[in-house]
Design an enzyme around this catalytic site. Structure first.
Site, PDB file in Angstrom:
ATOM      1  N   LYS A  60      28.418 -24.244   1.886  1.00  0.00           N
ATOM      2  CA  LYS A  60      27.307 -24.522   2.807  1.00  0.00           C
ATOM      3  C   LYS A  60      27.794 -25.582   3.820  1.00  0.00           C
ATOM      4  O   LYS A  60      28.356 -26.594   3.425  1.00  0.00           O
ATOM      5  CB  LYS A  60      26.101 -25.041   2.023  1.00  0.00           C
ATOM      6  CG  LYS A  60      24.835 -25.070   2.812  1.00  0.00           C
ATOM      7  CD  LYS A  60      23.606 -25.142   1.897  1.00  0.00           C
ATOM      8  CE  LYS A  60      22.320 -25.137   2.720  1.00  0.00           C
ATOM      9  NZ  LYS A  60      21.116 -25.077   1.895  1.00  0.00           N
ATOM     10  N   GLU A 101       7.671 -20.800  -7.336  1.00  0.00           N
ATOM     11  CA  GLU A 101       6.384 -21.499  -7.300  1.00  0.00           C
ATOM     12  C   GLU A 101       5.453 -20.982  -8.395  1.00  0.00           C
ATOM     13  O   GLU A 101       4.687 -21.751  -8.988  1.00  0.00           O
ATOM     14  CB  GLU A 101       5.725 -21.304  -5.931  1.00  0.00           C
ATOM     15  CG  GLU A 101       6.368 -22.093  -4.808  1.00  0.00           C
ATOM     16  CD  GLU A 101       7.640 -21.461  -4.265  1.00  0.00           C
ATOM     17  OE1 GLU A 101       7.996 -20.352  -4.689  1.00  0.00           O
ATOM     18  OE2 GLU A 101       8.289 -22.108  -3.435  1.00  0.00           O
ATOM     19  N   ARG A 159       2.464 -18.355  -3.282  1.00  0.00           N
ATOM     20  CA  ARG A 159       3.194 -17.600  -4.297  1.00  0.00           C
ATOM     21  C   ARG A 159       2.624 -17.863  -5.703  1.00  0.00           C
ATOM     22  O   ARG A 159       3.023 -17.222  -6.678  1.00  0.00           O
ATOM     23  CB  ARG A 159       4.679 -18.027  -4.309  1.00  0.00           C
ATOM     24  CG  ARG A 159       5.502 -17.437  -3.189  1.00  0.00           C
ATOM     25  CD  ARG A 159       5.916 -16.038  -3.510  1.00  0.00           C
ATOM     26  NE  ARG A 159       6.579 -15.384  -2.393  1.00  0.00           N
ATOM     27  CZ  ARG A 159       7.892 -15.477  -2.176  1.00  0.00           C
ATOM     28  NH1 ARG A 159       8.648 -16.250  -2.936  1.00  0.00           N
ATOM     29  NH2 ARG A 159       8.433 -14.834  -1.150  1.00  0.00           N
TER      30      ARG A 159
HETATM   31  C1  LIG Z   1      14.090 -22.331   5.155  1.00  0.00           C
HETATM   32  C2  LIG Z   1      13.295 -22.589   3.944  1.00  0.00           C
HETATM   33  O1  LIG Z   1      12.073 -22.709   4.022  1.00  0.00           O
HETATM   34  C3  LIG Z   1      13.990 -22.711   2.661  1.00  0.00           C
HETATM   35  S1  LIG Z   1      15.641 -22.434   2.553  1.00  0.00           S
HETATM   36  C4  LIG Z   1      15.646 -22.807   0.904  1.00  0.00           C
HETATM   37  C5  LIG Z   1      16.928 -22.798   0.127  1.00  0.00           C
HETATM   38  C6  LIG Z   1      17.508 -21.422   0.082  1.00  0.00           C
HETATM   39  O2  LIG Z   1      18.712 -21.487  -0.654  1.00  0.00           O
HETATM   40  P1  LIG Z   1      19.714 -20.271  -0.550  1.00  0.00           P
HETATM   41  O3  LIG Z   1      20.776 -20.526  -1.538  1.00  0.00           O
HETATM   42  O4  LIG Z   1      18.976 -19.008  -0.629  1.00  0.00           O
HETATM   43  O5  LIG Z   1      20.303 -20.364   0.924  1.00  0.00           O
HETATM   44  P2  LIG Z   1      21.332 -21.433   1.539  1.00  0.00           P
HETATM   45  O6  LIG Z   1      20.498 -22.403   2.334  1.00  0.00           O
HETATM   46  O7  LIG Z   1      22.250 -20.640   2.438  1.00  0.00           O
HETATM   47  O8  LIG Z   1      22.066 -22.062   0.410  1.00  0.00           O
HETATM   48  C7  LIG Z   1      14.373 -23.116   0.464  1.00  0.00           C
HETATM   49  C8  LIG Z   1      14.042 -23.537  -0.922  1.00  0.00           C
HETATM   50  N1  LIG Z   1      13.431 -23.041   1.456  1.00  0.00           N
HETATM   51  C9  LIG Z   1      12.021 -23.347   1.224  1.00  0.00           C
HETATM   52  C10 LIG Z   1      11.308 -22.213   0.485  1.00  0.00           C
HETATM   53  C11 LIG Z   1      10.613 -22.469  -0.677  1.00  0.00           C
HETATM   54  N2  LIG Z   1       9.908 -21.496  -1.306  1.00  0.00           N
HETATM   55  C12 LIG Z   1       9.855 -20.258  -0.787  1.00  0.00           C
HETATM   56  C13 LIG Z   1       9.046 -19.214  -1.488  1.00  0.00           C
HETATM   57  N3  LIG Z   1      10.518 -19.940   0.340  1.00  0.00           N
HETATM   58  C14 LIG Z   1      11.219 -20.901   0.981  1.00  0.00           C
HETATM   59  N4  LIG Z   1      11.843 -20.559   2.141  1.00  0.00           N
END
Ligand SMILES: CC(=O)c1sc(CCOP(=O)(O)OP(=O)(O)O)c(C)[n+]1Cc1cnc(C)nc1N
Ligand SMILES: [Mg+2]
Length: 616
Positions: A277, A360, A388
């Protein structure tokens, strides 16, 4: 610049390998340049550049459908699919979305922002393709964080059961916004770091590459068979999904090669790629948490900026203090430690802190279990993501009045993240739930008073507060509050503005210097302060209700229903967000457009025969 020659993914097909590698560098520079001016999901998008170039090289979007889970890592995809000229407008007023969005481009397969939806969506598309006798690839890119979401795990089960041709790419950087959590994350970490696995993978690839793709296929099939016979612990075998990987997600030639190899395989395949990342930008590699979604910065001298003292920080400080003197308090976050102001709490009370990952629904029901067995669970959760957990709130918490306190953050319009992230439905979906109480503090003092009282009341209670800065409260400050009672902040001779939450500042501004109009901090929605409402109605006062929430089903609706229940009449104007989705942009402008700002309140008062008083 190579990028100058790329106006659609088709243009990637003719580039040489060295040109593609040059393009990767140019994409990273452009992402850094634009995020420096706009802010945005920098680290996630930097980590996905090679993957996105490889995907658009090997597949044919928009014929082939490429889905991005959450959609926050897709900046390179936007640039490569005809939006490089407007990429500098991302997340800005009138600009392109910070997530993929169907209405924005034919290359954006899904509109997203909430995690874990891509796999189910991809399966739906694969079924449609097969049912309609069409022929195209469906590829879902999902991060390891999003993969912790129940929707993703449940979809894997259905995908494996369906056995349709569908490629899932697990982009594993071991990070969600915080460090990723859970058993799968631990498994991948161990599996990847097992030296012998890596060495064997590397050696095997070199040997096979020198021979022929056919042999690669043969060996691949043999490996599959062997793993199946050995009941390989790999969870994907249980799901009936071919697992390929882990492979280096920054090795562009390797990614192109492996995608070419597996794209025609029948049935469901999961390609596990390992990425970093923030790749390619030192500060983001070192601290992918801060640089997950930074505000603007100096690209040549990137420094972290303090985002000011927020409601989230006020909540975090308050719950940390309370937990120090109450060993039953237990705080849960569904993957939003930083966003919910819980970094300090997680360090001071690690034994009473749980990050469930992006789950969630699980977080809410884990809180229920805790509450049923003598703990005082506090679920820190964004309004939008709490959607959710709606059934869990009803089924596992409210029916039995399980004492869970919901610290509902990001209530209201949030700005840059747009329609998928606005917290504008929670009043409507919570207030119909029996046994659940709802309140909105006007400042950090009231937040402390409400939080402390809510934990004493031991009941399901939601405290709702916005994405905004707030005045810091000295440690040890614990004001009292009369639960269920509204607060008159300004007397009025003929009318009152009743505000629930963030819009109080607009109400005070609208009533300024106008002795006809009073202002009430209507901080309790359930229970509503029926006594004061009855006095207002019986006193013949005209009323304007205002809230940073959908008008339909919000606080104003509750006031109207209460008046009806009390058998009382009053002239009321209900101000709230209109029946539309509010995209990314200026919060103030959207409030004005929605009709909940000070000018709109004054206009409603004028409609009620109370024109704004000229300043004396
Ligand atoms: C943008 C946003 O709201 C993000 S990005 C992210 C991390 C995603 O991790 P992943 O490993 O999938 O991707 P990476 O960043 O490339 O490591 C979260 C928890 N959130 C908040 C979040 C919380 N809960 C839900 C249902 N959707 C989102 N988008
Ligand atoms: Mg991740």
């Amino acid at each position: 610049m190579i990028l100058d020659t790329v106006n659609s993914p088709q243009d990637l097909k003719t580039l040489t390998q060295s040109e593609l590698l040059e393009l990767v560098g140019e994409l990273r520079s452009e992402i850094i340049r634009v995020c420096a001016q706009n802010g945005g999901h920098l680290a996630s998008s930097l980590g996905a550049v090679e993957l996105i170039v490889a995907l658009h090289r090997v597949f044919d979007s928009p014929r082939d459908r490429i889905l991005f889970d959450v959609g926050h890592q897709a900046y390179a995809h936007k640039i490569l699919t005809g939006r490089k000229e407007v990429f500098h407008t991302i997340r800005q007023e009138g600009g392109i979305s910070g997530f993929t969005k169907v209405s924005e481009s034919e290359h954006d397969a899904i509109t997203v922002g909430h995690a874990s939806t891509s796999l189910a969506n991809a399966l739906g598309m694969a079924i449609a393709r097969d049912t309609l006798g069409q022929d195209y690839h469906v590829v879902a890119v999902i991060g390891d964080g999003a993969f912790t979401g129940g929707m993703a795990l449940a979809a894997m089960n259905v995908i494996g059961g369906q056995k349709r041709k569908l490629l899932t790419i697990l982009n594993d950087n071991e990070m969600s916004i915080s460090e990723n959590v859970g058993a799968l994350n631990r498994y991948f970490k161990e599996y990847q770091t097992r030296k012998w696995v890596q060495d064997t993978q590397k050696w095997g690839k070199q040997v096979l590459e020198g021979i022929s793709p056919k042999l690669f296929n043969l060996v691949d099939r043999a490996k599959e068979a062997a793993k199946l016979m050995l009941h390989q612990e790999n969870p994907f075998y249980a799901w009936g999904i071919r697992y390929v990987g882990p492979v280096d997600g920054h090795d562009l030639p390797g990614l192109i090669h492996i995608l070419e190899q597996i794209k025609e395989l029948d049935g469901p395949t999961l390609l596990h790629i390992v990425t970093q990342k923030g790749k390619g930008y030192g500060v983001a590699e070192e601290d992918p948490i801060y640089w997950h979604g930074p505000p603007g910065f100096n690209p040549d001298k990137p420094e972290k900026v303090s985002k000011g003292y927020s409601w989230s920080a006020a909540f975090g400080d308050a719950i940390t203090e309370l937990a120090s003197s109450d060993p039953k308090i237990f705080v849960i976050t569904p993957a939003m430690r930083e966003g919910s102001g819980l970094v300090r709490y997680s360090q001071t009370h690690p034994e009473r802190y749980l990050d469930t990952g992006i789950a969630e629904d699980v977080a809410a029901t884990v809180a229920a279990g805790m509450g049923l067995r003598g703990l005082k669970p506090v679920l820190a959760i964004y309004s939008t993501f709490m959607q959710r957990a709606y059934d869990q709130i009803i089924h596992d918490i409210a029916i039995e009045k399980v004492p869970v306190v919901f610290a509902v953050d990001r209530a209201g319009i949030v700005g840059g993240d747009g329609a998928t992230h606005n917290g504008v439905f929670d009043i409507a979906y919570l207030r119909t739930v029996p046994n659940l109480q709802i309140a909105a503090p006007k400042d950090a003092y009231e937040l402390r008073a409400m939080l402390k009282k809510a934990l004493e009341l031991q009941a399901p209670i939601a405290l709702r507060y916005p994405r905004d800065s707030v005045e810091k409260v000295p440690e040890g400050t614990w004001p009292s509050i009369e639960w269920g009672r509204w607060e008159i902040l300004k007397e009025g001779r003929k009318a009152y503005i009743l505000s629930f939450g963030k819009t109080l500042k607009y109400a005070l501004e609208a009533a300024l210097d106008n002795p006809e109009v009073g202002v009430i901090n209507a901080r309790f929605l359930k229970p509503l302060d029926q006594e004061m409402l009855a006095q207002l109605a019986q006193g013949g006062y005209k009323l304007v209700t205002v809230e940073d929430h959908q008008r339909m089903g919000g606080f104003g609706s509750a006031v109207l229903e209460s008046l009806s229940g009390l058998g009382l009449q009053a002239e009321v104007r209900v101000l709230g967000l209109q029946d539309v989705f509010y995209d990314h942009g200026s919060i103030a402008r959207m409030h004005a457009e929605a009709g909940i700002d000070a000018a709109s309140i004054r206009a409603a008062l004028a409609e009620l025969g109370l024109p704004a008083q000229m300043a004396l």
